[in-house]
Scaffold this motif. Structure first.
Motif, mmCIF file in Angstrom:
data_model
loop_
_atom_site.group_PDB
_atom_site.id
_atom_site.type_symbol
_atom_site.label_atom_id
_atom_site.label_comp_id
_atom_site.label_asym_id
_atom_site.label_seq_id
_atom_site.Cartn_x
_atom_site.Cartn_y
_atom_site.Cartn_z
ATOM 1 N N ASP A 1 1.390 10.560 -5.698
ATOM 2 C CA ASP A 1 1.082 11.277 -4.468
ATOM 3 C C ASP A 1 1.986 10.727 -3.370
ATOM 4 N N PRO A 2 2.929 11.530 -2.837
ATOM 5 C CA PRO A 2 3.849 11.020 -1.809
ATOM 6 C C PRO A 2 3.136 10.483 -0.571
ATOM 7 N N ALA A 3 1.892 10.919 -0.348
ATOM 8 C CA ALA A 3 1.137 10.442 0.810
ATOM 9 C C ALA A 3 0.180 9.313 0.442
ATOM 10 N N GLY A 4 0.290 8.796 -0.782
ATOM 11 C CA GLY A 4 -0.632 7.775 -1.248
ATOM 12 C C GLY A 4 -0.246 6.377 -0.815
ATOM 13 N N PRO A 5 -1.033 5.370 -1.240
ATOM 14 C CA PRO A 5 -0.765 3.980 -0.873
ATOM 15 C C PRO A 5 0.521 3.457 -1.517
ATOM 16 N N VAL A 6 1.026 2.387 -0.938
ATOM 17 C CA VAL A 6 2.302 1.824 -1.377
ATOM 18 C C VAL A 6 2.275 1.447 -2.855
ATOM 19 N N ALA A 7 1.160 0.913 -3.347
ATOM 20 C CA ALA A 7 1.082 0.445 -4.736
ATOM 21 C C ALA A 7 1.453 1.545 -5.719
ATOM 22 N N GLN A 8 0.909 2.754 -5.526
ATOM 23 C CA GLN A 8 1.194 3.813 -6.486
ATOM 24 C C GLN A 8 2.557 4.458 -6.228
ATOM 25 N N LEU A 9 3.129 4.271 -5.035
ATOM 26 C CA LEU A 9 4.488 4.740 -4.792
ATOM 27 C C LEU A 9 5.502 3.873 -5.536
ATOM 28 N N LEU A 10 5.216 2.575 -5.638
ATOM 29 C CA LEU A 10 6.166 1.650 -6.244
ATOM 30 C C LEU A 10 6.189 1.738 -7.765
ATOM 31 N N ASP A 11 5.022 1.967 -8.393
ATOM 32 C CA ASP A 11 4.978 1.908 -9.860
ATOM 33 C C ASP A 11 4.071 2.983 -10.453
ATOM 34 N N PRO A 12 4.430 4.259 -10.271
ATOM 35 C CA PRO A 12 3.615 5.324 -10.855
ATOM 36 C C PRO A 12 3.928 5.501 -12.344
ATOM 37 N N LEU B 1 16.248 -4.690 -13.035
ATOM 38 C CA LEU B 1 16.574 -3.275 -13.204
ATOM 39 C C LEU B 1 15.561 -2.367 -12.512
ATOM 40 N N ARG B 2 14.557 -2.946 -11.841
ATOM 41 C CA ARG B 2 13.548 -2.119 -11.167
ATOM 42 C C ARG B 2 14.185 -1.358 -10.003
ATOM 43 N N GLU B 3 13.487 -0.319 -9.566
ATOM 44 C CA GLU B 3 14.000 0.529 -8.495
ATOM 45 C C GLU B 3 14.029 -0.229 -7.165
ATOM 46 N N VAL B 4 14.835 0.270 -6.227
ATOM 47 C CA VAL B 4 14.916 -0.330 -4.900
ATOM 48 C C VAL B 4 13.519 -0.373 -4.284
ATOM 49 N N GLY B 5 13.218 -1.456 -3.601
ATOM 50 C CA GLY B 5 11.873 -1.676 -3.081
ATOM 51 C C GLY B 5 11.639 -1.024 -1.728
ATOM 52 N N ILE B 6 11.527 0.307 -1.716
ATOM 53 C CA ILE B 6 11.230 1.001 -0.470
ATOM 54 C C ILE B 6 9.776 0.729 -0.075
ATOM 55 N N PHE B 7 9.565 0.230 1.120
ATOM 56 C CA PHE B 7 8.247 -0.102 1.672
ATOM 57 C C PHE B 7 7.533 -1.207 0.886
ATOM 58 N N ASP B 8 8.274 -1.989 0.125
ATOM 59 C CA ASP B 8 7.607 -3.003 -0.698
ATOM 60 C C ASP B 8 7.113 -4.199 0.116
ATOM 61 N N GLN B 9 7.421 -4.256 1.412
ATOM 62 C CA GLN B 9 6.927 -5.326 2.269
ATOM 63 C C GLN B 9 5.666 -4.923 3.037
ATOM 64 N N LEU B 10 5.184 -3.713 2.772
ATOM 65 C CA LEU B 10 3.946 -3.247 3.397
ATOM 66 C C LEU B 10 2.742 -3.649 2.538
ATOM 67 N N PRO B 11 1.537 -3.700 3.112
ATOM 68 C CA PRO B 11 0.336 -3.942 2.301
ATOM 69 C C PRO B 11 0.209 -2.869 1.223
ATOM 70 N N LEU B 12 -0.045 -3.286 -0.009
ATOM 71 C CA LEU B 12 -0.029 -2.355 -1.137
ATOM 72 C C LEU B 12 -1.141 -1.327 -1.066
ATOM 73 N N ASP B 13 -2.219 -1.628 -0.345
ATOM 74 C CA ASP B 13 -3.343 -0.697 -0.286
ATOM 75 C C ASP B 13 -3.270 0.252 0.911
ATOM 76 N N ARG B 14 -2.196 0.171 1.691
ATOM 77 C CA ARG B 14 -2.023 1.042 2.848
ATOM 78 C C ARG B 14 -0.927 2.059 2.576
ATOM 79 N N THR B 15 -0.946 3.154 3.325
ATOM 80 C CA THR B 15 0.122 4.145 3.209
ATOM 81 C C THR B 15 1.197 3.844 4.246
#
Length: 255
Positions: free
Chosen positions: A58-69, A123-137
């Protein structure tokens, strides 16, 4: 000299000339394009950089699921198709990013060759927003206006540095290049499949061709991008191959 003897001598001379020409062709000094693009070169490592299948997020979801869906249903089918496509080709080793979508794609490629992918964290993808709290959008933390500005800058600048709270372009490219060059050094004259990400593919291929952009093209899901490496030279062989996604049952193409 009789006519028959003359004809025999002429034929002998022609055969000798043909043999000399053949030896000359075999011993031809490689031209600049032969060297630059590894045309006909020996001892070349061939890298098959395979983007993962479509992800389910979900593009509007929390950071955790954006990083590793995980893979979507379509993505699972795409992974099966690229695995079947590469099943008849020589693959000496398979590497993969640790992120679910790439690792599952790598497993689909590897299983046809009775092996498991070797996981490389860099080899993981670039960490877009990876410094944000994982449970926040990102919207909750950064705000709509700043996100809109970053999005527009990405359209024109095509640089990961436009995104706040994210891995820098330089750090991302450094870890990707070091990881892939390490793979090259470990597998001389072998054919290596690497299941990874669009950003990773752009980082490495962009380095090979000298692109100034972090994203100079958009790889299709499970597209195959081939680079040759040998004698200190890196050459792009093929880009964004995805014909395996066009089947009698229909097209499974997506980006």
């Amino acid at each position: 000299m009789t006519d028959d003897a003359h004809e025999a001598e002429e034929q002998t001379n022609q055969e000798a000339a043909a043999r000399a020409d053949a030896r000359g062709a075999a011993q031809r000094i490689p031209g600049s394009f032969d060297i630059a693009f590894l045309s006909g070169a020996e001892n070349v490592t061939e890298l098959l950089l395979v983007r993962h299948g479509q992800q389910d997020f979900d593009p509007a979801g929390p950071v955790a699921q954006l990083l590793d869906p995980p893979l979507s249903t379509l993505g699972e089918q795409q992974a099966r198709l690229v695995g079947a496509h590469l099943s008849t080709q020589r693959i000496d080793v398979v590497y993969a990013s640790p992120l679910k979508r790439a690792l599952e794609t790598g497993r689909e490629i590897a299983r046809h060759h009775r092996m498991e992918p070797i996981v490389v964290n860099d080899l993981r993808e670039v960490g877009i927003f990876d410094q944000l709290p994982l449970d926040r959008t990102p919207l909750e933390v950064i705000g709509r206006q700043v996100l809109a500005g970053a999005r527009q800058r990405m359209v024109t600048e095509k640089s990961w540095d436009v995104y706040p709270y994210s891995e820098s372009s330089a750090d991302f490219r450094k870890r990707v290049l070091n990881a892939i060059e390490g793979i090259v050094a470990s597998h001389p004259n072998q054919r290596v499949a690497i299941a990874c990400h669009g950003g990773v593919i752009n980082a490495y291929v962009g380095h090979v061709i000298g692109s100034k952009y972090d994203m100079f093209f958009r790889p299709a899901h499970t597209s195959i991008n081939t680079v040759g490496a040998g004698g200190g030279v890196r050459a792009l062989f093929r880009l964004n191959e995805a014909m395996h996604l066009e089947t009698p049952e229909g097209s499974f193409y997506s980006v």
